[in-house]
Design an enzyme around this catalytic site. Structure first.
Site, PDB file in Angstrom:
ATOM      1  N   PHE A 229     -14.454  10.930 -21.182  1.00  0.00           N
ATOM      2  CA  PHE A 229     -13.234  11.687 -20.839  1.00  0.00           C
ATOM      3  C   PHE A 229     -12.046  10.773 -20.559  1.00  0.00           C
ATOM      4  O   PHE A 229     -11.113  11.166 -19.865  1.00  0.00           O
ATOM      5  CB  PHE A 229     -13.485  12.617 -19.651  1.00  0.00           C
ATOM      6  CG  PHE A 229     -14.767  13.393 -19.748  1.00  0.00           C
ATOM      7  CD1 PHE A 229     -14.949  14.327 -20.756  1.00  0.00           C
ATOM      8  CD2 PHE A 229     -15.804  13.171 -18.857  1.00  0.00           C
ATOM      9  CE1 PHE A 229     -16.139  15.025 -20.872  1.00  0.00           C
ATOM     10  CE2 PHE A 229     -17.006  13.867 -18.968  1.00  0.00           C
ATOM     11  CZ  PHE A 229     -17.176  14.800 -19.975  1.00  0.00           C
ATOM     12  N   ARG A 311       3.276   9.601 -22.846  1.00  0.00           N
ATOM     13  CA  ARG A 311       2.719  10.789 -23.511  1.00  0.00           C
ATOM     14  C   ARG A 311       3.066  12.060 -22.734  1.00  0.00           C
ATOM     15  O   ARG A 311       3.231  13.128 -23.322  1.00  0.00           O
ATOM     16  CB  ARG A 311       1.212  10.655 -23.713  1.00  0.00           C
ATOM     17  CG  ARG A 311       0.607  11.727 -24.588  1.00  0.00           C
ATOM     18  CD  ARG A 311      -0.832  11.435 -24.985  1.00  0.00           C
ATOM     19  NE  ARG A 311      -0.944  10.592 -26.154  1.00  0.00           N
ATOM     20  CZ  ARG A 311      -1.121  11.032 -27.416  1.00  0.00           C
ATOM     21  NH1 ARG A 311      -1.221  12.325 -27.652  1.00  0.00           N
ATOM     22  NH2 ARG A 311      -1.198  10.206 -28.422  1.00  0.00           N
ATOM     23  N   GLU A 757      -9.061  16.221 -27.190  1.00  0.00           N
ATOM     24  CA  GLU A 757      -8.155  16.476 -26.070  1.00  0.00           C
ATOM     25  C   GLU A 757      -7.417  17.813 -26.131  1.00  0.00           C
ATOM     26  O   GLU A 757      -7.234  18.453 -25.094  1.00  0.00           O
ATOM     27  CB  GLU A 757      -7.115  15.344 -25.974  1.00  0.00           C
ATOM     28  CG  GLU A 757      -7.701  14.013 -25.585  1.00  0.00           C
ATOM     29  CD  GLU A 757      -6.748  12.865 -25.885  1.00  0.00           C
ATOM     30  OE1 GLU A 757      -6.445  12.649 -27.078  1.00  0.00           O
ATOM     31  OE2 GLU A 757      -6.307  12.201 -24.941  1.00  0.00           O
TER      32      GLU A 757
END
Lengths: 805, 453
Positions: A229, A311, A757
């Site tokens: 993750f 991001r 994601e």
């Protein structure tokens, strides 16, 4: 053809039998030693005296190391060399490794690690955003700002202005397998490292630097992780380097795994953000401009915080065409764990910001939140696609005034159609200047509203809320548009190594790592499809830096896109060689040689694949090849905030219904409907698994998962007893997940799309649904923070009863 | 200490063991059975789940907080023993493959063993059966599909263990209350281990060395449940799953609290006596039992005494228990069920309460004639809300009476802020629970768990 089949995970039979091997399960050489870190109990200060005599004399202890004992580089940072393996005399958070215990057992090492007597000169720790701003404690010289048009002017001239600020908590990865590494000293200066890592090449690089050897002396192998993750992109460095150094020093194999509490105290988590927003809308709900202020809590070391915060900025538009936008991002340095990569890599934080704006605006304007969102969507895709399953609707200026919205499952009776939204001068572009050419959400939204029966359910919820004073229901929609590619452009490359043996069996290797996502199976399906052979003939092997070098982290959802293409290239090289050879032997053309159904046909001749492989081998033709791929079309200037950072976008949409107890704030998800865009799925079963799991993880982030630090900087939620990820019954009662049957408009592996994601952010709809339910308690906007724990929902109810937030 | 038990059908005899060696460490480090995983080492994730069969049947348990001596005379089955000796998969294993129930696979062996145990018992309440197994990858939906698919298959013969209880037990594993009284008198400094769900963490997290240790799990007379016309009595070693079953008819709200109390695995180990004796201010049984007017039965040697349960809790970390004295049972009067237990936590299942509010309010002819209200999580001990009770008794049972009683909470409690909840939230939701009790009594929808889309 093997691709597109809903096959189970390749290792599923091993998983269920308990025979799938993780790092801690690997049989170890005799005399293997075990490591544990002694960690800092204070958040900031300097070591003034260190007495490790009790540690050294504890049962089972072989050796104890401090920074002074490290022969070469004392650095486990993935970015700017600001993260020593062992404290260099200063400590920067509670949990920072200060010394290393090498002992005969895991338990002995853990016990000894608590016996260090260290004196510290304690300094004032920087724990909050206010602390950091007051001290100007930050990464980079100042904030990054990305802008399009003139947001402030546009907002000032807008009919409706909304503004607000909210807290958005971090998130512990809670991979079920904690961080682990095993280093086995080989002959000479060589070192073999088994690491539970998403980034074997990074481990190789950091271990080589720590041992003072070239990268060729270090081999890193990763068969699988018990979950990653993002938490194993850089956070495994310390364990692998510690093991390698200890193995070099003792000549014994050395293993280290963090106990769960240590793992949660030592390693980084998702970045917590504070997001302030100001936005202007016209009377029809068209956004005129928006301005965001991000404060990201990055922790003590830089790690990956800059691209994470970037991001977040890059996803502050989400699905909406913003005519004017300004995003200002501060990356704050604090005396807490160094925040790191976590599924979505900042994207979720940015996306929550704009979804909050849309939710707030819909509330203020009295518009249905779905309708408001659709009015602000990017223009629909225009780029041609080979086999398009849904016709491209609507021209530029996408709300067609002649269209009957209600018949499309629209969300309200529109008596007067809203005017066409003028497309701004810059065209259908993001705030960073990238044209959006593949926007799928118009059709996806229509379909999801219909399949979820949104309009009728919304009416039923209104009725419920009118009749029930204690339990309130809420429903919310949220879309996802997530950019695919590493924003650090050079990372968008991958390699593969494929061997065909003379019996026709295939050995497959690539640079990606398996953490449960099913990457190995997808890539094997690609290989089987290229050769036209059954999947059983393809052997998937552990990621190994000695087979494929210079790999990028398995991150940014890129695994299948990059490695699938690299494997395809390698397979095609071998296939072309086989075709050339067989064509030559049969006076035919290579183009006439076909590979399918486990057979190779050339002219009139039909061989099994094994026969064809044997013939090619006997013809002295190489049946081994590497493959390489680099993502085309991308270019990005992160300082200017301009370019095309993403090859394409992946899309999704979700609708969540919740119930809230207004007396205590307790809440739960009743139903979730999802439509997700995985392009032409390589494996629909694995992709749906990613979507289901990501949604629950995303909803957990925004509801029950609360990280709590005390005023000394102690993480108080450092075990599953206090940090609550979703349990079985927290998944939606009704959980409908479907894939949008499109194809990637860009030329990706079999036209599939990345899926790791993007669906995480579908969980945002759960948070918005809580807000919707709380809004039924009074006038005003609930203005929930995240996570919306029972306590936060209760706070929202109180605010509403006092007259709104 | 010497013990014997079955491991995947084969007899294991161990001598000279460390009494606090955990089954998980032994399986992985001594036996090389690495299928059983360590996820948290505190009984909260279920990755280490094994199936243990004893005279009470097959039970899922967490191996990480299960001490080897607790296994004496029992049968242990690990994931390696889920499939047949010939390699035939158990139906739940096959279903987990077919329905895509594993992704990273690390939690999978634990899920498989919880499912094997549930399947052996014919359980179909999968959300409850699997509440103690955390998965971070799948979102659980495919696992539940797998569990449902396996329901139709018969229980494979190879998982039906028959434990051999004939071997003699160490004196530190007494077989009755009398034996316990004797051995405890001889070792008054010993640590008593009932289910090890708390003491286990002293070992795995605090890294404490415990010696001597007396294990209570063989004291069959302490496992008795007695329900007569006028009294309900639970032996100290009644585990929480059995207690939940017994409460289902007597006080369903108590039983529902127990359904959410930890997890199946922990409830199989955890005992009512342990939950009381450890004195935790956030144990869920004490406030509920106090609201029922429970009496605690203590024993030291051959001396027995009874105390009202609320008087047992003197202060934080301090109980009315003499050295070498132990909890033998807890009992309360049979009564008309007016009890509601409200467990408030961040997560519904397997979470420690921020507040546990227990209300037992008797209304006669429209007036409150009796009220016993107790809370966990609101003070250093489980504590009665005496002022609130006083504000209710003798008043008409109306919303106004409830509202008028709310300020009394401020004189009863001064809760604290911690990682589970703020002081203010605790105080205000404690009040809200009294309102909820009233609304529920009036037939309103108040339980978010009973609402559907």
């Amino acid at each position: 053809m093997s691709v597109t089949k809903p096959l189970p995970h390749d290792a599923a039979p091993l998983h269920v039998a308990g025979t799938a091997r993780y790092v801690d399960d690997i049989p170890t050489p005799k005399g293997t030693l075990h490591l544990a870190f002694g960690i800092s109990p204070i958040a900031k200060g300097k070591v003034t005296a260190m007495d490790l005599s009790a540690v050294k004399s504890a049962d089972g202890v072989v050796s104890v190391m401090t920074a002074e004992d490290l022969p070469f580089s004392n650095d486990v940072s993935p970015s700017i060399h600001d993260e020593p393996l062992l404290s260099d005399g200063t400590v920067n958070y509670i949990g920072q490794p200060v010394f290393l215990v090498i002992a005969t057992s895991h338990l002995a090492a853990r016990k000894a690690a608590r016996l260090g007597k260290i004196d510290y000169a304690e300094e004032d720790a920087i724990l909050t955003i206010e602390d950091a701003l007051a001290a100007n404690s930050r990464f980079e010289e100042g904030p990054r700002i990305y802008a399009k048009g003139d947001a402030d002017a546009a907002i000032a001239g807008a009919a409706h202005v909304i503004e607000g600020e909210f807290e958005l908590g971090g998130q512990e990865h809670f991979y079920l397998e904690g961080q682990a590494a095993l280093a086995v000293p080989n002959e000479g200066a060589d070192m073999l490292v088994h690491s539970s890592t998403q980034h074997p090449t990074e481990i190789q690089h950091k271990v080589a630097d720590a041992l003072g050897v070239p990268m060729h002396a270090v081999r890193v192998e990763t068969r699988r992780m018990g979950g990653g993750f993002g938490g194993k992109e850089s956070q495994g460095n310390a364990l692998a380097v510690a093991c390698a150094i200890a193995a070099r020093a003792t000549g014994k194999a050395c293993k280290m795994r963090y106990d769960r509490d240590d793992d949660m105290i030592i390693t980084g988590k998702r970045h917590a953000f504070r997001i302030a927003y100001r936005a202007g809308f016209d009377a029809h709900g068209h956004i005129k401009g928006v301005s965001f202020l991000h404060h990201a809590i990055c922790g003590w070391a830089q790690d990956l915080s800059l691209p994470v915060a970037d991001r977040a900025m890059l996803h502050s538009d989400n699905a909406y065409l913003l005519p004017n936008a300004r995003i200002e991002s501060h990356r704050l340095k604090t005396n807490t764990q160094s925040a790191t990569a976590y599924r979505g890599f900042g994207g979720p934080q940015g996306m929550v910001g704009i979804e909050r704006v849309m939710d707030h605006a819909a509330h203020t304007l009295g518009l249905d939140p779905v309708e408001l969102r659709r009015r602000n969507y990017y223009e629909p895709a225009h780029a041609p696609v080979m086999e398009q399953t849904e016709p491209t609707r609507k021209p530029m200026g996408h709300v067609d005034p002649t269209e009957d919205l209600t018949s499309l499952g629209a969300v309200e009776q529109v008596t007067t159609p809203p005017p066409v939204r003028p497309v701004p001068e810059g065209g259908n572009t993001t705030p960073y200047g990238m044209e959006v050419t593949d926007f799928e959400l118009h059709g996806m939204t229509d379909k999801l509203l219909e399949t979820s029966d949104y309009v009728a359910r919304k009416a039923a919820i209104d009725k419920w809320n009118a009749e029930n004073p204690v339990i309130k229901k809420g429903i919310a929609f949220s879309p996802v548009k997530f950019g695919i590619s590493f924003t650090l452009t050079h990372l968008n490359q991958a390699g593969a190594l494929v061997h065909v043996y003379q019996d026709g069996s295939v050995h497959l290797n690539h640079g990606g790592t398996e953490m449960g996502q099913g990457l190995f199976q997808k890539v094997a399906q690609v290989a089987a499809s290229r050769f036209g052979i059954p999947l059983e003939m393809v052997k998937i092997t552990a990621t190994d830096t000695a087979k494929v070098p210079n790999t990028s982290a398995t991150a940014a959802s890129s695994g299948s896109d990059l490695n699938g293409m690299a494997v395809k290239a390698a397979c095609d090289t071998i296939r072309d060689r086989m075709a050339d050879y067989l064509a030559e032997q049969h006076q035919s053309e290579a183009a006439n040689v076909t590979f399918s159904d486990g057979h190779v046909e050339v002219g009139e001749e039909r061989y099994t694949f094994a026969e064809a492989a044997a013939l090619t081998y006997q013809g002295r033709v190489s049946l081994s090849a590497t493959g390489f791929y680099k993502t085309p079309k991308i270019e990005w200037d992160r300082i200017k905030g301009r370019g095309r950072p993403f090859f394409y976008f992946a899309y999704g949409a979700s609708i969540t219904e919740v119930a809230v107890d207004t007396l205590t704030g307790e809440n739960r998800i009743l139903r979730t409907d999802i439509l997700h865009d995985a392009g032409a799925s390589l494996n629909p079963a694995l992709d749906i698994g990613q979507v289901e799991g990501a949604y629950v993880q995303g909803a957990g982030w925004l509801t029950t998962e609360e990280l709590v630090w005390d005023d000394k900087g102690n993480l108080r939620t450092h075990a599953p007893s206090t940090y609550k990820i979703p349990a079985c019954s927290d998944r939606p009662d009704v959980f409908n997940v479907d894939l949008w049957g499109g194809e990637n408009r860009e030329d990706t592996i079999y036209r599939s799309k990345a899926v790791g994601e993007p669906p995480f952010m579908l969980g945002i709809s759960a948070w918005l649904a809580m807000s919707n339910a709380v809004a039924a308690c009074g006038e005003g906007y609930p203005a929930l923070d995240a996570p919306a724990t029972a306590e936060e929902v209760w706070n929202g109810v109180q605010r509403m009863r006092r007259g709104g937030g | 200490m010497k013990i014997t038990f079955l491991l995947n059908g084969e007899t294991v005899e161990l001598s000279g063991i460390n009494p606090t060696a955990t089954l998980l460490d032994w399986l992985r480090e001594e036996r090389g059975l690495t299928g059983t995983k360590e996820g948290c080492n505190e009984g909260d994730c279920g990755a280490c789940t094994v199936m243990v069969t004893d005279e009470g049947g097959a039970k899922a348990l967490n191996a990480c907080i299960l001490f080897l001596p607790q296994l004496h005379g029992k049968a242990v089955r690990t994931v390696e023993g889920a499939s047949s000796p010939e390699g035939e998969a158990h139906p739940v294993q096959q279903a987990m493959v077919d329905y895509h129930g594993s992704q990273c696979g690390f939690c999978t062996p634990g899920f498989v063993m919880s499912m094997v145990a549930g399947h052996a018992n014919g359980a179909t309440d999968h959300d409850t059966q699997l509440a103690g197994n955390l998965c971070r990858c799948t979102g659980y939906a495919p696992i539940i599909r797998a569990a449902q698919a396996a329901e139709a298959h018969p229980v494979p013969v190879w998982v039906k263990d028959k434990p051999d209880t004939s071997a003699a037990a160490s004196p530190m594993l007494p077989g009755s209350s009398d034996e316990l009284a004797d051995v405890y008198a001889a070792h008054p400094d010993a640590t008593l281990v009932a289910g090890a769900t708390d003491v286990g963490l002293w070992v795995t997290k605090q890294l404490r060395e415990l010696d001597p240790v007396i294990f209570l799990n063989r004291c069959d007379d302490l496992k008795e449940i007695s329900v007569t016309d006028d009294r309900v009595r639970f032996g100290a070693m009644v585990d929480m799953n059995r207690m939940g079953e017994a409460m289902a008819d007597l006080h369903p709200s108590y039983a529902e609290m127990i359904r959410r109390y930890a997890s199946v695995q922990v409830r199989h180990a955890a005992t009512v006596g342990g939950n009381i004796a450890n004195g935790s201010p956030i144990g869920d049984n004490p406030p509920a039992l106090i609201a029922l007017g429970a009496t605690l039965h203590l024993r030291k040697g051959n001396d027995r005494r009874d105390v009202p349960l609320e008087e047992f809790f003197i202060d934080y970390g301090k109980q009315d228990r003499a050295q070498a004295e132990f909890v033998e049972a807890v009992s309360f009067a049979r009564q008309v069920d007016r009890l509601k237990v409200y467990k408030l936590s961040k997560r519904f299942d397997q979470d420690i309460s921020a507040v546990c509010g227990c209300f037992n309010i008797t209304v006669t002819d429209g007036n409150v004639t009796d009220a016993r209200i107790a809370f966990g999580g609101m003070a250093g001990t489980p504590k009665r809300a005496a002022a609130v009770e006083a504000a209710l008794v003798g008043k008409p049972w109306t919303h106004d009476t409830v509202l008028a009683a709310l300020p009394a909470f401020d004189s009863d409690f001064t809760p604290m802020t911690d990682m589970r909840a703020s002081a203010n939230y605790r105080q205000e939701t404690a009040k809200a629970m009294l309102e909820r009790y009233y609304f529920e009594d009036q037939g309103q929808v108040t339980n978010v768990l009973e609402v559907s889309a």
